[in-house]
Design an enzyme around this catalytic site. Sequence first.
Site, PDB file in Angstrom:
ATOM      1  N   ASP A 302     -13.764 102.337  -7.811  1.00 55.58           N
ATOM      2  CA  ASP A 302     -12.813 101.785  -6.845  1.00 55.58           C
ATOM      3  C   ASP A 302     -11.405 101.981  -7.356  1.00 55.58           C
ATOM      4  O   ASP A 302     -10.920 101.147  -8.115  1.00 55.58           O
ATOM      5  CB  ASP A 302     -13.136 100.316  -6.591  1.00 55.58           C
ATOM      6  CG  ASP A 302     -12.270  99.730  -5.489  1.00 55.58           C
ATOM      7  OD1 ASP A 302     -11.577 100.502  -4.809  1.00 55.58           O
ATOM      8  OD2 ASP A 302     -12.280  98.502  -5.327  1.00 55.58           O
ATOM      9  N   GLU A 336      -3.379  99.713  -2.788  1.00 56.49           N
ATOM     10  CA  GLU A 336      -4.369  99.333  -1.771  1.00 56.49           C
ATOM     11  C   GLU A 336      -4.904  97.946  -2.045  1.00 56.49           C
ATOM     12  O   GLU A 336      -5.103  97.137  -1.135  1.00 56.49           O
ATOM     13  CB  GLU A 336      -5.539 100.332  -1.767  1.00 56.49           C
ATOM     14  CG  GLU A 336      -6.569 100.086  -0.667  1.00 56.49           C
ATOM     15  CD  GLU A 336      -7.633  99.043  -0.980  1.00 56.49           C
ATOM     16  OE1 GLU A 336      -8.296  98.571  -0.046  1.00 56.49           O
ATOM     17  OE2 GLU A 336      -7.804  98.670  -2.155  1.00 56.49           O
ATOM     18  N   GLU A 337      -5.141  97.662  -3.322  1.00 55.93           N
ATOM     19  CA  GLU A 337      -5.826  96.411  -3.675  1.00 55.93           C
ATOM     20  C   GLU A 337      -5.001  95.180  -3.322  1.00 55.93           C
ATOM     21  O   GLU A 337      -5.523  94.080  -3.225  1.00 55.93           O
ATOM     22  CB  GLU A 337      -6.194  96.403  -5.165  1.00 55.93           C
ATOM     23  CG  GLU A 337      -7.180  97.498  -5.571  1.00 55.93           C
ATOM     24  CD  GLU A 337      -8.575  97.305  -4.986  1.00 55.93           C
ATOM     25  OE1 GLU A 337      -8.784  96.341  -4.233  1.00 55.93           O
ATOM     26  OE2 GLU A 337      -9.459  98.127  -5.282  1.00 55.93           O
ATOM     27  N   ASP A 364     -13.501 104.840   0.288  1.00 54.94           N
ATOM     28  CA  ASP A 364     -13.233 103.678  -0.566  1.00 54.94           C
ATOM     29  C   ASP A 364     -14.418 102.714  -0.537  1.00 54.94           C
ATOM     30  O   ASP A 364     -14.251 101.506  -0.645  1.00 54.94           O
ATOM     31  CB  ASP A 364     -11.933 102.983  -0.105  1.00 54.94           C
ATOM     32  CG  ASP A 364     -11.463 101.913  -1.096  1.00 54.94           C
ATOM     33  OD1 ASP A 364     -11.952 101.924  -2.239  1.00 54.94           O
ATOM     34  OD2 ASP A 364     -10.634 101.078  -0.711  1.00 54.94           O
ATOM     35  N   HIS A 434     -14.698  95.806  -8.604  1.00 56.29           N
ATOM     36  CA  HIS A 434     -13.684  94.877  -9.137  1.00 56.29           C
ATOM     37  C   HIS A 434     -14.118  94.161 -10.407  1.00 56.29           C
ATOM     38  O   HIS A 434     -13.660  93.050 -10.684  1.00 56.29           O
ATOM     39  CB  HIS A 434     -13.269  93.833  -8.090  1.00 56.29           C
ATOM     40  CG  HIS A 434     -12.597  94.414  -6.875  1.00 56.29           C
ATOM     41  ND1 HIS A 434     -12.096  93.631  -5.862  1.00 56.29           N
ATOM     42  CD2 HIS A 434     -12.327  95.694  -6.527  1.00 56.29           C
ATOM     43  CE1 HIS A 434     -11.552  94.408  -4.935  1.00 56.29           C
ATOM     44  NE2 HIS A 434     -11.693  95.666  -5.325  1.00 56.29           N
TER      45      HIS A 434
HETATM   46 ZN   LIG Z   1     -10.843 100.187  -3.109  1.00 49.77          ZN
END
Ligand SMILES: [Zn+2]
Length: 472
Positions: A302, A336-337, A364, A434
């Site tokens: 990610d 993005e996060e 993603d 994550h």
């Molecule tokens: Zn992502």
Amino acid sequence: MAPLIFFFMGVFYLLPSCSGKALCEDVGHMKTFRKIKEEIAGYQDVAKAIIDLAVCGKAQNRSYERLALLVDTVGPRLSGSKNLEKAIQIMYQNLINDGLENVHLEPVKVPRWERGQESAMMLEPRNHSMAILGLGSSIGTPPEGITAEVLVVSSFDELHRRASEARGKIVVYNQPYKGYGETAQYRVQGAVEAAKVGAVASLIRSVASFSIYSPHTGIQFYQDGVPQIPTACITVEDAEMMARMASRGTKIVIQLKMEAKNYPDTDSFNTVAEITGSKYPEQVVLVSGHLDSWDVGQGALDDGSGAFVSWEALSLIKDLGLRPKRTLRLVMWTAEEQGGVGSLQYYQLHKVNISNFSLVMESDLGNFMPTGLAFTGSDKARAIIKEVMNLLQPINITQVFEDGDGTDINYWIKAGVPGASLLDDLKQYFSFHHSHGDTMTALDPMQMNYSAAVWAVVSYVIADLDEMLPRQ
Ligand SMILES: [Zn+2]
Ligand SMILES: *[C@@H]1O[C@H](CO)[C@@H](O)[C@H](O)[C@H]1NC(C)=O
Ligand SMILES: *[C@@H]1O[C@H](CO)[C@@H](O)[C@H](O)[C@H]1NC(C)=O
Ligand SMILES: *[C@@H]1O[C@H](CO)[C@@H](O)[C@H](O)[C@H]1NC(C)=O
Ligand SMILES: *[C@@H]1O[C@H](CO)[C@@H](O)[C@H](O)[C@H]1NC(C)=O
Ligand SMILES: *[C@@H]1O[C@H](CO)[C@@H](O)[C@H](O)[C@H]1NC(C)=O
Ligand SMILES: *[C@@H]1O[C@H](CO)[C@@H](O)[C@H](O)[C@H]1NC(C)=O
């Protein structure tokens, strides 16, 4: 006029004589679709060449190895961090060295948050040091920490029912995992809901489909007018244990310490490269993934893998000497996060040209063995996408699913542009997502090969068709 028989999407339709304007238009569309179907079938050899190069040609494990070099060198790439800026500069050079066109960086302002040291120590009913990860944008605690009794709830409903018990407590959410979108609400809004009923901190069961005592971080947002309280995620194991303790009537006390801090926005960039279209250079098929990540693991899945599979799609097309009629544009998003920050600024800047975006694509959701393509668009566009996916028969990845949306392409999709996401085994993806486990070890070069093959065939063919994808 005599009745017409059409072969449409594997079914014969008997159409009455063409009378009335609407019906005549329908018949016209089917004729058009038959032509498009033939046009797409004409790409079989090209698709085969792309697949061969991606899956058994000289591009030997290329996207995996390129990604390993970047993430082993730089590490994770949090918005506003030096690591991210270093990765962007390396990528800029990589894309130039790869011979792609119009390589450039587009400036963006992005949030900067640092977690610092953090810990959560259970003091009652027994001492237990818990694995935690502070959530993005959370404030810290005072240096001595926050020590308070725990209220465990399994839903927002339960929190609201037991609101009178929450004051002065640390709210622990032990919500079950019901898919990412639904469950992530607890991470995103858990602190705000807990603060509204007087809690002093909130700890949230990680949003994960599987756990080996791994905390999974992610963004959370405060709300104007609601006190800001520190918030972190805990493991599924600790959340369930505390729920069991609470159900036995056992008192739980936790000391939470977090140094997390928000800083002013800082400068970053979306990273862009193209293969310029031969006939309609102004028209665009956008292929994308995000270069930023959380500050744990390596940001390999990610979304290093999505960004690099998107790059690989352009590399494969270039290696074969192909140049589609429309421009293929690679965008590696930043921040993005933090909620699609780089992609929003990109959209605001480029939406003047929205009529010339044929398709926006985002990878993603992991790059394990792809199951197919998720797509959002009109029925007519979907029928075309299904034909294009049929070109992937040789590797048997032909399925088209609903919901092609993604954080970084949603702005375009909401404004009517067709959108596509690469889909794979989400249970596998949300096991690593994550967490410290997001490393190259979770990836498989062969599966990345297949992802790149799907991505390259779809983006190339859509960019090369005579017409843009229809919006209606
Ligand atoms: Zn992502
Ligand atoms: C590609 O990756 C596979 C799996 O890691 C490995 O066995 C193989 O040797 C690699 N091929 C090359 C040419 O590096
Ligand atoms: C539990 O931890 C606290 C704080 O770290 C410490 O003061 C205390 O002695 C510990 N209690 C036990 C029983 O180990
Ligand atoms: C819009 O597209 C035109 C070409 O059609 C290009 O020259 C221009 O730079 C684009 N504008 C933006 C903001 O992308
Ligand atoms: C879109 O592209 C066409 C030709 O490809 C061009 O004529 C037109 O000006 C472009 N539109 C915009 C808004 O840039
Ligand atoms: C092709 O993929 C479909 C859908 O995933 C699967 O049901 C089928 O068994 C596969 N066929 C082969 C020959 O692998
Ligand atoms: C990935 O594709 C390359 C060709 O690009 C192939 O040689 C390699 O064996 C594939 N990797 C794996 C692990 O199958």
